[in-house]
Design an enzyme around this catalytic site. Structure first.
Site, PDB file in Angstrom:
ATOM      1  N   GLY A   1       0.795  -1.475  -0.294  1.00  0.00           N
ATOM      2  CA  GLY A   1       0.145   0.167  -0.221  1.00  0.00           C
ATOM      3  C   GLY A   1       0.927   1.302   0.079  1.00  0.00           C
ATOM      4  O   GLY A   1       2.137   1.036  -0.340  1.00  0.00           O
ATOM      5  N   ASN A   2       0.532   2.625   0.061  1.00  0.00           N
ATOM      6  CA  ASN A   2       0.652   3.596   0.496  1.00  0.00           C
ATOM      7  C   ASN A   2       0.026   4.426   1.133  1.00  0.00           C
ATOM      8  O   ASN A   2      -0.862   4.100   2.117  1.00  0.00           O
ATOM      9  CB  ASN A   2       0.985   4.444  -1.003  1.00  0.00           C
ATOM     10  CG  ASN A   2      -0.489   4.532  -1.309  1.00  0.00           C
ATOM     11  OD1 ASN A   2      -0.497   5.124  -1.411  1.00  0.00           O
ATOM     12  ND2 ASN A   2      -0.493   3.760  -2.675  1.00  0.00           N
ATOM     13  N   ARG A   3       1.678   5.447   1.330  1.00  0.00           N
ATOM     14  CA  ARG A   3       0.398   6.989   2.669  1.00  0.00           C
ATOM     15  C   ARG A   3      -1.138   7.571   2.510  1.00  0.00           C
ATOM     16  O   ARG A   3      -1.082   8.162   3.153  1.00  0.00           O
ATOM     17  CB  ARG A   3       1.504   6.931   2.868  1.00  0.00           C
ATOM     18  CG  ARG A   3       2.577   6.673   3.951  1.00  0.00           C
ATOM     19  CD  ARG A   3       3.978   6.861   4.345  1.00  0.00           C
ATOM     20  NE  ARG A   3       4.017   8.862   4.677  1.00  0.00           N
ATOM     21  CZ  ARG A   3       4.644   9.340   5.236  1.00  0.00           C
ATOM     22  NH1 ARG A   3       5.527   9.566   4.323  1.00  0.00           N
ATOM     23  NH2 ARG A   3       4.360  11.149   5.542  1.00  0.00           N
TER      24      ARG A   3
ATOM     25  N   ALA B   1      -3.435   7.652  -4.933  1.00  0.00           N
ATOM     26  CA  ALA B   1      -2.038   7.429  -5.105  1.00  0.00           C
ATOM     27  C   ALA B   1      -2.289   5.738  -5.867  1.00  0.00           C
ATOM     28  O   ALA B   1      -1.858   5.027  -5.094  1.00  0.00           O
ATOM     29  CB  ALA B   1      -1.481   7.690  -3.844  1.00  0.00           C
TER      30      ALA B   1
END
Ligand code: PMT
Length: 217
Positions: free
Chosen positions: A27-29, A93
């Site tokens: 995943g990402n932030r 994102a």
């Protein structure tokens, strides 16, 4: 009355989660705050907004139609199903790579195995596919999240993905961009640049949708 009134606007927001096995993912932030603020701001100008949201726990802005997705592939399908629309704003994102296969069972450590190599494959580029679509929106607005050389990378994406505008933000430094409540965007088109903020994501979103509305006939 704003030029966005009555227009169909599609906004993507949040991260994507790319499953590795039943319990793990890449995943990402991204918190979704920027994209949700844009959806709210466009709705405030009278647009009919569809928000395609990755896995985030934010409340849906009033008046916005929300489609929840998890992976980049699901986000791709959900966004494509919303076309035609007047404006697409890609604030999500989206993962650039996803595991080549999802293990059906939880991956277990193997005796003597010092590491694990995951094979990743490219995801489809939603933004580029929207911009190249036979029913292309009048305006296709991308984002660029960069840790360095922001203008050069943003301008390269503007040209490569055939966008009308790209909103660039510096991420990973001084707490702006991902997760925070504030942001600064530099919006590039083929000719120039406009800086929005630093300000709350709500205020930056309002300025961005005003800028977009001004480009609609
Ligand atoms: O969600 P927040 O915590 O509020 O944070 C906001 C933000 C930093 C996520 C947001 O402002 C932002 O920059 N969003 C874009 C993040 C990103 O993935 O940027 P990128 O430079 O990697 O991608 C460029 C563009 O291509 C983006 O519009 C992205 O949505 C799009 N893309 C990327 C890959 C892919 N497979 N499909 C895409 O559509």
């Amino acid at each position: 009355m704003s030029a966005l009134a009555g227009r169909r606007v599609v906004v993507s927001a949040g991260p994507t989660f790319e499953d590795i096995d039943p319990v793990r993912f890449l995943g990402n932030r991204s918190s979704g705050k920027m994209g949700f603020a844009i959806a709210a701001a466009a709705t405030g100008l009278g647009a009919q907004v569809t928000l395609v949201a990755g896995p985030v726990a934010l409340p849906t802005p009033a008046g916005v139609a929300r489609i929840d997705v998890r992976s980049a592939a699901q986000m791709h399908d959900a966004v494509m199903a919303t076309l035609p629309c007047d404006v697409y704003i890609g604030a999500a994102a989206v993962a650039d790579y996803t595991p080549a296969t999802i293990a059906p069972d939880k991956l277990k450590k193997q005796p003597g195995q010092g590491g694990l190599t995951l094979e990743l494959v490219r995801t489809r580029d939603i933004l580029a596919d929207v911009a190249a679509h036979p029913r292309r929106p009048r305006l296709v607005v991308g984002f660029a999240a960069e840790t360095r050389d922001v203008e050069a990378y943003a301008r390269a994406k503007l040209a490569a993905k055939k966008l009308d505008l790209i909103a660039a933000n510096r991420v990973g430094v001084d707490g702006s961009g991902f997760e925070s409540d504030d942001n600064t965007l530099v919006v590039f088109d083929a000719d120039g640049a406009t800086t929005l903020g630093p300000a709350s994501k709500a205020d930056v979103a309002t300025q961005l949708v005003d800028l977009i509305a001004a480009r609609l006939p």
